[in-house]
Design a protein around this motif. Structure first.
Motif, PDB file in Angstrom:
ATOM      1  N   GLU A   1       6.140  -4.664   7.805  1.00  0.00           N
ATOM      2  CA  GLU A   1       5.769  -3.489   8.586  1.00  0.00           C
ATOM      3  C   GLU A   1       4.255  -3.318   8.584  1.00  0.00           C
ATOM      4  OE1 GLU A   1       6.557   1.299   8.504  1.00  0.00           O
ATOM      5  OE2 GLU A   1       8.014  -0.015   7.555  1.00  0.00           O
ATOM      6  N   LEU A   2       3.709  -2.980   9.745  1.00  0.00           N
ATOM      7  CA  LEU A   2       2.278  -2.718   9.835  1.00  0.00           C
ATOM      8  C   LEU A   2       1.943  -1.468   9.041  1.00  0.00           C
ATOM      9  CD1 LEU A   2       1.573  -3.362  13.616  1.00  0.00           C
ATOM     10  CD2 LEU A   2       0.944  -4.791  11.689  1.00  0.00           C
ATOM     11  N   ASN A   3       0.775  -1.490   8.436  1.00  0.00           N
ATOM     12  CA  ASN A   3       0.332  -0.333   7.665  1.00  0.00           C
ATOM     13  C   ASN A   3       0.038   0.811   8.622  1.00  0.00           C
ATOM     14  OD1 ASN A   3      -0.715   1.438   5.802  1.00  0.00           O
ATOM     15  ND2 ASN A   3      -2.144  -0.026   4.915  1.00  0.00           N
ATOM     16  N   LYS A   4       0.601   1.986   8.341  1.00  0.00           N
ATOM     17  CA  LYS A   4       0.365   3.129   9.227  1.00  0.00           C
ATOM     18  C   LYS A   4      -0.900   3.891   8.854  1.00  0.00           C
ATOM     19  CE  LYS A   4       4.093   5.365   6.771  1.00  0.00           C
ATOM     20  NZ  LYS A   4       5.466   5.713   6.925  1.00  0.00           N
TER      21      LYS A   4
ATOM     22  N   ARG B   1      -5.527  -4.069  -6.070  1.00  0.00           N
ATOM     23  CA  ARG B   1      -4.501  -3.971  -5.027  1.00  0.00           C
ATOM     24  C   ARG B   1      -5.011  -3.375  -3.710  1.00  0.00           C
ATOM     25  NH1 ARG B   1      -2.599   0.878  -4.044  1.00  0.00           N
ATOM     26  NH2 ARG B   1      -3.117   2.580  -5.449  1.00  0.00           N
ATOM     27  N   LEU B   2      -6.119  -2.639  -3.760  1.00  0.00           N
ATOM     28  CA  LEU B   2      -6.633  -2.014  -2.534  1.00  0.00           C
ATOM     29  C   LEU B   2      -7.370  -2.999  -1.630  1.00  0.00           C
ATOM     30  CD1 LEU B   2      -7.966   1.429  -3.832  1.00  0.00           C
ATOM     31  CD2 LEU B   2      -5.715   0.875  -2.878  1.00  0.00           C
ATOM     32  N   LEU B   3      -7.844  -4.093  -2.199  1.00  0.00           N
ATOM     33  CA  LEU B   3      -8.552  -5.113  -1.414  1.00  0.00           C
ATOM     34  C   LEU B   3      -7.511  -6.041  -0.792  1.00  0.00           C
ATOM     35  CD1 LEU B   3     -11.273  -6.421  -0.600  1.00  0.00           C
ATOM     36  CD2 LEU B   3     -11.045  -7.829  -2.638  1.00  0.00           C
TER      37      LEU B   3
ATOM     38  N   PRO C   1      -0.942   1.132   1.324  1.00  0.00           N
ATOM     39  CA  PRO C   1       0.235   1.331   2.178  1.00  0.00           C
ATOM     40  C   PRO C   1       0.845   2.733   2.068  1.00  0.00           C
ATOM     41  CG  PRO C   1       0.800  -0.019   0.284  1.00  0.00           C
ATOM     42  CD  PRO C   1      -0.688   0.191   0.246  1.00  0.00           C
ATOM     43  N   THR C   2       0.364   3.536   1.114  1.00  0.00           N
ATOM     44  CA  THR C   2       0.985   4.847   0.894  1.00  0.00           C
ATOM     45  C   THR C   2       0.139   6.032   1.342  1.00  0.00           C
ATOM     46  OG1 THR C   2       0.100   5.034  -1.357  1.00  0.00           O
ATOM     47  CG2 THR C   2       2.235   3.933  -1.108  1.00  0.00           C
TER      48      THR C   2
END
Length: 106
Positions: free
Chosen positions: A9-12, A43-45, A75-76
């Motif tokens: 799923e694409l990141n919203k 994880r953010l990179l 993603p959150t």
């Protein structure tokens, strides 16, 4: 044989992109710097791209500049500037320390 289609799923939430250029010794490999960036970014990179390697005017003969485009995403949620800059500063510190690099300001 039919292969299973994998779907991600694409990141919203929007991504944040930052450019950074390091001056390193000529023998320093871009992949080594990239590995340090990846480890420091956590994880953010989500993406690292080299977009420029420069040797020449304004650099010593033993130096080169490598520029990277860094993409940060969560993603959150939408990332704050403070969250991105904390990770970004960690990346800069790690690369400068481990590669004896300096930031290229221009």
């Amino acid at each position: 044989m039919v292969r299973e289609i994998k779907f991600k799923e694409l990141n919203k939430y929007p991504s944040v992109k930052k450019d950074v250029a390091f001056i390193v010794k000529k023998e320093t490999l871009s992949e080594d710097v990239k590995r340090i960036i990846r480890n420091a970014g956590g994880r953010l990179l989500t993406n690292i791209e080299v977009f420029d390697v420069y040797e020449g005017e304004n650099l010593e003969d033993s130096q080169k500049s490598i520029a990277y485009k860094l993409t940060f995403e969560d993603p959150t949620k939408t990332l704050t500037e403070e969250e991105v800059m904390m990770v970004f500063h960690n990346i800069v510190t790690e690369v400068c320390t481990k590669c004896e690099a300096t930031l290229r300001d221009k």
